[in-house]
Design a protein around this motif. Structure first.
Motif, PDB file in Angstrom:
ATOM      1  N   ASN A   1     -38.836   8.485 -58.188  1.00 54.35           N
ATOM      2  CA  ASN A   1     -39.913   8.104 -57.286  1.00 54.35           C
ATOM      3  C   ASN A   1     -39.557   8.288 -55.811  1.00 54.35           C
ATOM      4  N   GLY A   2     -38.385   8.822 -55.527  1.00 54.27           N
ATOM      5  CA  GLY A   2     -37.957   8.964 -54.150  1.00 54.27           C
ATOM      6  C   GLY A   2     -38.396  10.283 -53.540  1.00 54.27           C
ATOM      7  N   SER A   3     -37.639  10.742 -52.558  1.00 59.95           N
ATOM      8  CA  SER A   3     -37.954  11.977 -51.847  1.00 59.95           C
ATOM      9  C   SER A   3     -37.453  13.190 -52.622  1.00 59.95           C
ATOM     10  N   VAL A   4     -38.368  14.095 -52.921  1.00 59.92           N
ATOM     11  CA  VAL A   4     -38.000  15.327 -53.621  1.00 59.92           C
ATOM     12  C   VAL A   4     -37.086  16.177 -52.744  1.00 59.92           C
ATOM     13  N   LEU A   5     -37.463  16.357 -51.488  1.00 61.17           N
ATOM     14  CA  LEU A   5     -36.698  17.239 -50.608  1.00 61.17           C
ATOM     15  C   LEU A   5     -35.290  16.697 -50.363  1.00 61.17           C
ATOM     16  N   SER A   6     -35.164  15.389 -50.135  1.00 64.78           N
ATOM     17  CA  SER A   6     -33.841  14.809 -49.910  1.00 64.78           C
ATOM     18  C   SER A   6     -32.949  15.008 -51.129  1.00 64.78           C
ATOM     19  N   TRP A   7     -33.518  14.779 -52.314  1.00 65.05           N
ATOM     20  CA  TRP A   7     -32.753  14.941 -53.551  1.00 65.05           C
ATOM     21  C   TRP A   7     -32.320  16.391 -53.743  1.00 65.05           C
ATOM     22  N   CYS A   8     -33.212  17.333 -53.483  1.00 64.98           N
ATOM     23  CA  CYS A   8     -32.905  18.762 -53.651  1.00 64.98           C
ATOM     24  C   CYS A   8     -31.820  19.219 -52.680  1.00 64.98           C
ATOM     25  N   ILE A   9     -31.884  18.748 -51.436  1.00 66.31           N
ATOM     26  CA  ILE A   9     -30.875  19.129 -50.441  1.00 66.31           C
ATOM     27  C   ILE A   9     -29.495  18.655 -50.872  1.00 66.31           C
ATOM     28  N   GLU A  10     -29.411  17.410 -51.319  1.00 59.94           N
ATOM     29  CA  GLU A  10     -28.113  16.867 -51.703  1.00 59.94           C
ATOM     30  C   GLU A  10     -27.584  17.535 -52.976  1.00 59.94           C
ATOM     31  N   LYS A  11     -28.479  17.915 -53.857  1.00 55.30           N
ATOM     32  CA  LYS A  11     -28.032  18.635 -55.050  1.00 55.30           C
ATOM     33  C   LYS A  11     -27.511  20.019 -54.678  1.00 55.30           C
ATOM     34  N   LEU A  12     -28.164  20.676 -53.741  1.00 56.37           N
ATOM     35  CA  LEU A  12     -27.679  21.976 -53.262  1.00 56.37           C
ATOM     36  C   LEU A  12     -26.293  21.831 -52.641  1.00 56.37           C
ATOM     37  N   ILE A  13     -26.080  20.767 -51.898  1.00 50.78           N
ATOM     38  CA  ILE A  13     -24.784  20.531 -51.264  1.00 50.78           C
ATOM     39  C   ILE A  13     -23.697  20.364 -52.314  1.00 50.78           C
ATOM     40  N   VAL A  14     -23.954  19.509 -53.311  1.00 49.12           N
ATOM     41  CA  VAL A  14     -22.929  19.184 -54.309  1.00 49.12           C
ATOM     42  C   VAL A  14     -22.695  20.328 -55.285  1.00 49.12           C
ATOM     43  N   ASP A  15     -23.762  20.992 -55.743  1.00 48.99           N
ATOM     44  CA  ASP A  15     -23.633  22.015 -56.777  1.00 48.99           C
ATOM     45  C   ASP A  15     -23.305  23.405 -56.230  1.00 48.99           C
ATOM     46  N   ASN A  16     -23.680  23.692 -54.989  1.00 48.32           N
ATOM     47  CA  ASN A  16     -23.529  25.057 -54.476  1.00 48.32           C
ATOM     48  C   ASN A  16     -22.651  25.153 -53.235  1.00 48.32           C
ATOM     49  N   ILE A  17     -22.978  24.353 -52.215  1.00 48.84           N
ATOM     50  CA  ILE A  17     -22.331  24.541 -50.917  1.00 48.84           C
ATOM     51  C   ILE A  17     -20.882  24.070 -50.920  1.00 48.84           C
ATOM     52  N   LEU A  18     -20.638  22.832 -51.344  1.00 46.23           N
ATOM     53  CA  LEU A  18     -19.270  22.315 -51.298  1.00 46.23           C
ATOM     54  C   LEU A  18     -18.305  23.082 -52.195  1.00 46.23           C
ATOM     55  N   PRO A  19     -18.671  23.451 -53.419  1.00 48.24           N
ATOM     56  CA  PRO A  19     -17.703  24.170 -54.256  1.00 48.24           C
ATOM     57  C   PRO A  19     -17.434  25.600 -53.822  1.00 48.24           C
ATOM     58  N   SER A  20     -18.390  26.279 -53.177  1.00 52.07           N
ATOM     59  CA  SER A  20     -18.284  27.733 -53.050  1.00 52.07           C
ATOM     60  C   SER A  20     -18.390  28.281 -51.642  1.00 52.07           C
ATOM     61  N   SER A  21     -18.939  27.544 -50.700  1.00 50.77           N
ATOM     62  CA  SER A  21     -19.126  28.109 -49.369  1.00 50.77           C
ATOM     63  C   SER A  21     -17.789  28.386 -48.696  1.00 50.77           C
ATOM     64  N   CYS A  22     -17.775  29.371 -47.801  1.00 43.03           N
ATOM     65  CA  CYS A  22     -16.593  29.788 -47.039  1.00 43.03           C
ATOM     66  C   CYS A  22     -15.517  30.427 -47.902  1.00 43.03           C
ATOM     67  N   ASN A  23     -15.820  30.683 -49.151  1.00 42.88           N
ATOM     68  CA  ASN A  23     -14.929  31.451 -50.029  1.00 42.88           C
ATOM     69  C   ASN A  23     -15.549  32.840 -50.159  1.00 42.88           C
ATOM     70  N   VAL A  24     -15.263  33.705 -49.186  1.00 42.53           N
ATOM     71  CA  VAL A  24     -16.000  34.961 -49.029  1.00 42.53           C
ATOM     72  C   VAL A  24     -15.673  35.931 -50.159  1.00 42.53           C
ATOM     73  N   GLN A  25     -16.718  36.389 -50.814  1.00 43.99           N
ATOM     74  CA  GLN A  25     -16.595  37.341 -51.908  1.00 43.99           C
ATOM     75  C   GLN A  25     -17.113  38.711 -51.446  1.00 43.99           C
ATOM     76  N   GLY A  26     -17.179  39.648 -52.381  1.00 38.13           N
ATOM     77  CA  GLY A  26     -17.737  40.960 -52.079  1.00 38.13           C
ATOM     78  C   GLY A  26     -16.732  41.889 -51.420  1.00 38.13           C
ATOM     79  N   TYR A  27     -17.182  43.126 -51.175  1.00 30.54           N
ATOM     80  CA  TYR A  27     -16.299  44.163 -50.644  1.00 30.54           C
ATOM     81  C   TYR A  27     -16.339  44.267 -49.120  1.00 30.54           C
TER      82      TYR A  27
END
Length: 777
Positions: free
Chosen positions: A518-544
């Motif tokens: 029943n809370g904020s959809v956007l707040s929940w989505c932002i924090e999930k993006l942080i925990v599931d995507n940004i914190l584990p993988s950001s600044c670990n540059v991939q690709g050629y």
């Protein structure tokens, strides 16, 4: 007779030495509202030189280059022997001997079957000496020429040491002038500088050109270090800056990157004016213009990003804003309309308030001139913003209409609070990715572009989602109102406030369907993006492309050419917004049309392996290929780099030539290696994944104590990881040894060979054939 020294001088040198003239140009976005509030103007002041005048500070041909001396190799005279002393066999000169020839020439060395053959020394009557290899009476092999301009002072002799063919400098060799400090070290073709080489103009080695040569002229890609310390890096044609290139005026704190024509900025480019950094400022202290230039002036469509955070997008004419444009103040408010002579023709539609007036009064918009001492101050007041009252205006119009009317204010407020809560983390991410591909910045600040943003999204595995949304899909979601032709431009700038908007929109589209509560959809989505995507993988540059700054800087010229091909082959979509895209299937078809696919040199399976290395969803659950995925230019170019590394070029690599002609060039980039941070440890990732989001916010805008306590766990986890990330961002991680340097050289050689010998020629040939077919139809 001794060959005469030939001097070449440009008739245009005198005009290029003229003093810079002041030229009125657009200011930095200064707004002045007059007393009756009927007009808002963005004024023009005669405060700095136009880019066309600035470019004259470093003419393509400098005075020190016009005095360089060109020496020609003498030819062997009619070989009529007047006397011979030495070994013979069956009446023929054989072995070691000394011959005096008609005209006063002398040869001392090895003979075979009566001919000069082997090692020897040949002296002409005018004092020129050759010492080295002979082949059947021809000067061919390796040797040394000495032009004895002052017979009694060998230190003043001009010399050439290297490969020769039929008496001409041909292959690799080093020429040193006796009359000046000029030294050329590189490749030759029949007596002329041709290929890769370095010309040094002073004894200290501070003024030089290193790059491509054709018939004694700078032609192709190269770096020119001027006596002033300024540097040009890019394309040349007949000794003139022409094509894509970057000029750094270190003495003026200015940089231009883009297209050149006859030594002047002309076409698409970006010019940066760097200001003095003031501690604790919110905005990057530099002015940036990205757009069209004509004869060194801003002309046509372009965007100006001001040091105080304001932005102008629109039409330019002779360096001033003129025509339709959009001006965005740093607080997010917008004026859109006509400009005339750098001024708004109408008043903004929003009401004037005391706060707006205060913000406008702070705007410092003047761009520094080449010779003007800048006096810019960031005005701080008692109302200086903090994290709690940070003046951030999010543009969520593309997603907010998905909510009921009574929820819009609540969701907007909660999204704003969540961004502020993790503000330090987002700023660190922004700063890290905006530095990718750059060796330095005078004020250590950068502005994120779309290509770097794509790399951020790929590193965070945002493209690996259950909805099969590609990076191009996200471009459409993030920029719904943008012109279709510019929607996927890799060089478009993304300001920090736009980056915050993108975080919210990306999070919503990835996770809104998973929300329960029943809370904020956007707040929940932002924090999930942080925990599931940004914190584990950001600044670990991939690709050629971005994983190694040295490789990035060296391959940029190929990137600019590849982008022109990418734009040419993209196809217009039938669906709105009717933008131009490319799929993986189209890419394979392109290589087939270019005649590059080959079972032995580069197979289809190898290309698909390259595609899937950074995008595993190329293979579906049944291990079948999914080749209908759209690819951005970043993905297109990285696939090409991967193809270059796969391409069988073993027979075409000349490691010796690579090391002798390019090592010096690459050493200039080593200082930039410390800017790259490559990894977040597995322990950190595991710690991050243990922090689960389980927040059920109250419908009330005011947060309850229970909600604050539950969110506190996520916030504390984020802060811990922010500290770890910050520690990594300050670590200097690159310390290359000799083996790594050799690997780097081979990597560059493979890419240069594939792009310049295979891909670009194939593209040009395909383009020519296509035009001929269309004409015949």
């Amino acid at each position: 007779m001794a060959p005469k020294a030939k001097k070449s001088a440009s008739k245009d040198d005198e005009s290029k030495k003229n003093k810079l003239k002041k030229n009125p140009t657009v200011e930095d976005g200064e707004s002045e509202i007059n007393k009756d509030e009927t007009q808002v103007s963005i004024s023009v002041n005669d405060v700095y030189n136009s880019t066309s005048e600035l470019s004259k500070q470093e003419p393509s041909i400098t005075p020190e280059e016009t005095v360089q001396i060109t020496y020609e190799e003498p030819v062997l005279t009619s070989i009529i022997v007047e006397s011979y002393t030495g070994e013979k066999d069956k009446g023929l000169f054989e072995g070691f001997g000394k011959a005096m020839y008609k005209g006063g020439c002398i040869y001392e060395g090895e003979f075979h079957l009566g001919l000069m053959h082997g090692k020897g020394t040949y002296i002409w009557p005018n004092g020129i000496i050759y010492e080295g290899d002979f082949n059947n009476n021809e000067i061919t092999g390796n040797g040394i020429y000495r032009w004895c301009t002052k017979i009694n002072d060998p230190s003043k002799w001009s010399t050439y040491k290297g490969q020769v063919y039929k008496g001409k400098r041909h292959g690799y060799g080093v020429f040193k002038s006796g009359n000046s400090p000029i030294v050329y070290d590189g490749e030759w073709h029949m007596g002329k500088r041709y290929g890769k080489g370095k010309m040094t103009y002073d004894s200290k080695g501070l003024s030089f050109y290193q790059g491509d040569w054709v018939n004694n002229k700078k032609f192709g890609w190269g770096i020119r270090h001027y006596p002033s310390g300024n540097v040009y890096q890019g394309m040349w044609v007949n000794d003139i800056r022409h094509g894509d290139g970057t000029m750094r005026w270190f003495d003026k704190n200015q940089i231009y990157t883009g297209q050149w024509e006859n030594g002047i900025q002309n076409g698409l480019g970006e010019h940066n004016w760097y200001l003095s950094r003031v501690e604790m400022t919110q905005y990057t202290l530099r002015n940036t213009y990205f757009g069209n230039f004509k004869n060194g002036k801003r002309h046509g469509q372009g965007t100006f990003l001001y040091a105080n955070g304001t932005k102008y997008e629109g039409n330019w004419e002779n360096d001033i804003k003129h025509g339709w444009g959009k001006f965005t103040f740093k607080d997010g408010r917008v004026y859109e309309g006509y400009f005339e002579d750098d001024k708004m023709t109408d008043s903004p539609t929003y009401k004037r308030t005391s706060k707006i007036s205060q913000e406008i009064s702070k705007i410092k918009t003047r761009i520094p001139s080449a010779g003007t001492t800048l006096n810019v101050h960031y005005i701080r007041t008692n109302q200086e913003t903090t994290r709690h009252d940070f003046d951030l205006k999010l543009d969520l119009s593309s997603i907010i209409e998905d909510f009921d009317d009574d929820k819009i204010d609540f969701e907007t407020t909660q999204a704003h609070k969540t961004i502020i809560r993790y503000l330090d983390l987002f700023k660190q991410i922004y700063r890290f990715y905006s530095q990718l591909g750059f060796d330095s910045s005078p004020d250590n600040t950068f502005v994120l572009n779309r290509m770097q943003s794509w790399r951020f999204m790929k590193d965070c595995k945002i493209h690996l989602n259950e909805h099969y949304l590609t990076l191009m899909d996200f471009d459409r979601l993030l920029n719904p109102k943008m012109n279709a032709n510019d929607l996927h431009c890799p060089f478009d700038k993304i300001l920090m406030r736009d980056f915050f908007n993108h975080i919210v929109i990306i999070a919503y589209h990835l996770y809104n369907e998973q929300f329960e509560g029943n809370g904020s959809v956007l707040s929940w989505c932002i924090e999930k993006l942080i925990v599931d995507n940004i914190l584990p993988s950001s600044c670990n540059v991939q690709g050629y492309f971005y994983s190694d700054v040295r490789k990035t800087l060296n391959i940029i010229p190929n990137m600019l050419k590849a982008y022109e091909i990418y734009k040419f082959i993209c196809k217009k979509r039938n669906k709105s917004p009717h933008d131009f895209t490319l799929t993986m299937r189209d890419f394979l078809g392109l290589l087939n049309d270019f005649k590059i696919l080959d079972a032995k040199l580069l197979s289809t399976r190898e290309i698909i392996e390259v595609m899937s290395s950074d995008n595993p969803i190329v293979y579906d659950s049944e291990n079948a290929y999914n080749l209908d995925l759209e690819i951005t230019f970043l993905e297109f170019f990285e696939i090409l780099i991967g193809c270059a590394l796969k391409y069988n070029t073993k027979k075409n690599l000349n490691k010796k030539r690579v090391l002798t002609s390019k090592l010096t060039l690459n050493s200039e980039q080593e200082a930039s290696d410390n800017n790259q941070i490559n990894e977040i440890t597995a322990n950190e990732i595991n710690e991050n994944k243990e922090d689960k989001i389980n927040i059920h916010d109250s419908d009330d805008v005011v947060e309850s104590d229970e909600k604050s306590e539950r969110q506190g766990d996520v916030l504390n986890s984020a802060k811990t990881n922010q500290m770890k990330l910050s520690s990594k961002l300050s670590t200097k991680s690159l310390n290359n040894n000799e083996n790594e340097d050799l690997d780097f050289e081979i990597w560059i050689e493979k890419n240069n060979y594939f792009f310049n010998q295979i891909f670009f020629p194939a593209a040009e040939k395909y383009n020519t054939v296509t035009k001929l077919v269309n004409l015949s139809i």
